[in-house]
Write an enzyme that holds these catalytic residues in place. Structure first.
Site, PDB file in Angstrom:
ATOM      1  N   ARG A 269     120.702  44.505  33.817  1.00  0.00           N
ATOM      2  CA  ARG A 269     120.086  44.789  34.753  1.00  0.00           C
ATOM      3  C   ARG A 269     119.416  43.405  35.512  1.00  0.00           C
ATOM      4  NH1 ARG A 269     116.074  43.256  33.299  1.00  0.00           N
ATOM      5  NH2 ARG A 269     114.885  43.507  35.560  1.00  0.00           N
ATOM      6  N   GLY A 270     119.129  43.270  36.877  1.00  0.00           N
ATOM      7  CA  GLY A 270     118.490  42.220  37.282  1.00  0.00           C
ATOM      8  C   GLY A 270     119.120  41.118  37.819  1.00  0.00           C
ATOM      9  N   ALA A 271     119.326  40.856  39.601  1.00  0.00           N
ATOM     10  CA  ALA A 271     120.197  39.893  39.910  1.00  0.00           C
ATOM     11  C   ALA A 271     121.001  39.337  40.016  1.00  0.00           C
ATOM     12  CB  ALA A 271     119.334  39.808  41.556  1.00  0.00           C
TER      13      ALA A 271
ATOM     14  N   GLN B 199     110.790  48.311  33.766  1.00  0.00           N
ATOM     15  CA  GLN B 199     111.032  47.274  33.182  1.00  0.00           C
ATOM     16  C   GLN B 199     110.026  46.342  33.371  1.00  0.00           C
ATOM     17  OE1 GLN B 199     112.165  49.146  36.311  1.00  0.00           O
ATOM     18  NE2 GLN B 199     113.947  48.410  36.466  1.00  0.00           N
TER      19      GLN B 199
ATOM     20  N   ARG C 200     126.196  48.906  41.709  1.00  0.00           N
ATOM     21  CA  ARG C 200     124.820  48.652  43.069  1.00  0.00           C
ATOM     22  C   ARG C 200     124.980  48.238  44.207  1.00  0.00           C
ATOM     23  NH1 ARG C 200     119.466  47.318  38.531  1.00  0.00           N
ATOM     24  NH2 ARG C 200     118.571  48.683  40.342  1.00  0.00           N
TER      25      ARG C 200
ATOM     26  N   ASN D 274     113.074  43.260  46.549  1.00  0.00           N
ATOM     27  CA  ASN D 274     113.042  43.243  44.890  1.00  0.00           C
ATOM     28  C   ASN D 274     112.614  44.617  44.516  1.00  0.00           C
ATOM     29  OD1 ASN D 274     112.737  41.891  42.569  1.00  0.00           O
ATOM     30  ND2 ASN D 274     110.370  42.017  42.672  1.00  0.00           N
ATOM     31  N   LYS D 275     112.351  44.945  43.242  1.00  0.00           N
ATOM     32  CA  LYS D 275     111.946  46.334  42.911  1.00  0.00           C
ATOM     33  C   LYS D 275     111.251  47.129  43.249  1.00  0.00           C
ATOM     34  CE  LYS D 275     113.568  47.842  40.608  1.00  0.00           C
ATOM     35  NZ  LYS D 275     114.886  48.870  40.572  1.00  0.00           N
TER      36      LYS D 275
ATOM     37  N   ASP E 138     115.843  40.707  44.241  1.00  0.00           N
ATOM     38  CA  ASP E 138     117.764  41.190  44.275  1.00  0.00           C
ATOM     39  C   ASP E 138     118.454  40.522  45.784  1.00  0.00           C
ATOM     40  OD1 ASP E 138     115.554  42.855  42.477  1.00  0.00           O
ATOM     41  OD2 ASP E 138     117.475  43.224  42.222  1.00  0.00           O
TER      42      ASP E 138
HETATM   43  O1  MRU Z   1     116.718  47.418  38.932  1.00  0.00           O
HETATM   44  P1  MRU Z   1     116.585  46.484  38.532  1.00  0.00           P
HETATM   45  O2  MRU Z   1     115.807  46.340  37.378  1.00  0.00           O
HETATM   46  O3  MRU Z   1     118.148  45.603  38.875  1.00  0.00           O
HETATM   47  O4  MRU Z   1     115.508  45.712  39.261  1.00  0.00           O
HETATM   48  C1  MRU Z   1     115.483  43.808  38.801  1.00  0.00           C
HETATM   49  C2  MRU Z   1     114.211  43.004  40.130  1.00  0.00           C
HETATM   50  O5  MRU Z   1     113.935  43.941  40.521  1.00  0.00           O
HETATM   51  C3  MRU Z   1     114.185  42.025  39.526  1.00  0.00           C
HETATM   52  O6  MRU Z   1     112.856  41.524  40.145  1.00  0.00           O
HETATM   53  C4  MRU Z   1     115.048  41.410  40.622  1.00  0.00           C
HETATM   54  O7  MRU Z   1     116.309  41.687  40.125  1.00  0.00           O
HETATM   55  C5  MRU Z   1     115.126  39.415  40.000  1.00  0.00           C
HETATM   56  S1  MRU Z   1     115.953  39.589  38.501  1.00  0.00           S
HETATM   57  C6  MRU Z   1     115.795  38.147  37.952  1.00  0.00           C
END
Ligand code: MRU
Length: 382
Positions: free
Chosen positions: A81-83, A231, A123, A282-283, A272
């Site tokens: 996970r993470g963009a 996270q 996603r 973002n999250k 994201d």
């Molecule tokens: O749902 P996730 O864990 O994939 O969400 C991730 C985030 O919101 C991160 O902050 C974002 O992807 C940036 S990662 C460099």
């Protein structure tokens, strides 16, 4: 290949609920400072090896993705996970997905369409997923008339590796640009995980802290636990501790108090998807942090690579927001914590309006003030 709603389910019993110190310790001694979220093993018939992030911080377990369904499931379930990491996984997922088809041209191109369409359903919010799939398609289109299928497979693997390697470099550049912005800052707050686990290595927001530390700047990082999937608590606190950075975990609801007490002088998060005007998804919980930061006169920064910008969208209103299973809230990590049948709303992301963002830190430089013109300029679109 149908998409089904699913929850983050730990793979083994010794997982998120198991906080035995011996597990955490063995993890620490087994790890170097470098977090290799993903590794490609072998040639075009090889596979993708990745850390299962749902098991961290208590267990380090790597998954072997030998088919596209496993890659899709890993993205959907947040094992990766993470963009930026999602984009890298999807690029390798294309290579893996093409392994089931022989070298007959029509079948190969049809399978490419099928695999990319399938991965695109994993996603919706992080644009890096679609950016990486688009890059793989452009690579294929540029060689499909001239090369054999076997050669195209090679080119696609090279492209996936390039996406991976470029992200590594982008993270280090983001760190260098961002560290300059934190001069004089003692305490900083971050949300979710924008570290090495969320990227090829080093991270975006965390890269800023790692670089500041490498430059001898002692930072104290406050880490939002990041409900509902934690996270921040599970991944960011772990990454910071691996690197010996002073980290303090707080519940998301404590951010205002931490700001009021003067413990932080900046907020840095990842993103994201960033629209043409700078509105940034973002999250979930990031938007409230930005509002709080503004109320306390604290700068709010986003750190993100150019692959996270989606300038086809004029504003954040157009960013698709993922809604995840209600059980992530009612049965967090396996235990029921809400009455059976309660109504739940679980958006996984929110959008922070550009006017609340002091600057966006990219690999090309810092976008400040955040507006369409500066975004175009720094990303070299004009
Ligand atoms: O749902 P996730 O864990 O994939 O969400 C991730 C985030 O919101 C991160 O902050 C974002 O992807 C940036 S990662 C460099």
């Amino acid at each position: 290949m149908a998409s089904t709603p699913c929850d983050v389910a730990p793979k083994s019993k010794a997982s998120l609920e198991d906080d035995q110190p011996h597990l955490a310790n063995s993890l620490t001694t087994n790890m170097t400072n470098k977090v290799e979220t993903m590794i490609w093993q072998g040639g075009t018939e090889g596979h993708l090896d990745m850390i299962d992030q749902t098991l961290l911080p208590n267990e380090m377990f790597r998954i072997e993705c030998r088919d596209v369904e496993t890659v899709w499931e890993a993205i959907k379930m947040l094992r990766v996970r993470g963009a930026p990491a999602i984009g890298i996984a999807a690029a390798y997922g294309v290579v893996v997905g093409l392994q089931t088809v022989n070298d007959e041209t029509e079948a190969f191109f049809a399978r490419f369409d099928e695999v990319t369409a399938y991965l695109a359903t994993s996603r919706p919010t992080a644009v890096n997923l679609f950016w990486a799939l688009d890059r793989m398609r452009r690579k294929m289109d540029s060689v499909r008339e001239d090369l054999s299928v076997a050669e195209i497979r090679e080119k696609l693997l090279v492209e996936a590796k390039l996406i991976h390697e470029e992200d590594r470099k982008m993270c280090h550049s983001i760190g260098a640009h961002g560290a300059d912005l934190l001069k004089g800052v003692k305490g900083v707050l971050t949300h979710c995980n924008a570290g090495g686990l969320a990227t090829a290595e080093y991270g975006t927001a965390l890269s800023v802290f790692f670089t500041a530390q490498d430059q001898g700047h002692d930072l104290h990082v406050y880490v939002d636990e990041t409900r509902p999937l934690l996270q921040g608590a599970r991944l960011t606190a772990w990454e910071l501790m691996q690197r010996g950075i002073n980290a303090t975990l707080i519940c998301d609801s404590m951010a205002a108090q931490v700001m009021r007490e003067g413990r932080v002088q900046a907020v840095v998060t990842g993103a994201d998807r960033i629209a043409a005007n700078g509105d940034s998804a973002n999250k979930i919980g990031t938007y409230s942090l930005a509002v709080l930061a503004r109320a306390h006169g604290i700068p709010f920064f986003i750190a993100a690579p150019s692959s996270t910008f989606d300038v086809t969208l004029s504003s954040g209103d157009e960013i698709p927001i993922e809604e995840r299973s209600s059980t992530e809230i009612t049965h967090g990590f396996g235990r029921q914590t809400a009455p059976t049948g309660v109504q739940v709303y679980n958006p996984a992301f929110d959008v922070t309006p550009a006017e609340l963002i002091e600057a966006i830190i990219t690999e090309n430089g810092v976008i400040q003030p955040v507006n369409e013109e500066n975004i175009q300029r720094v990303l070299n679109y004009v």
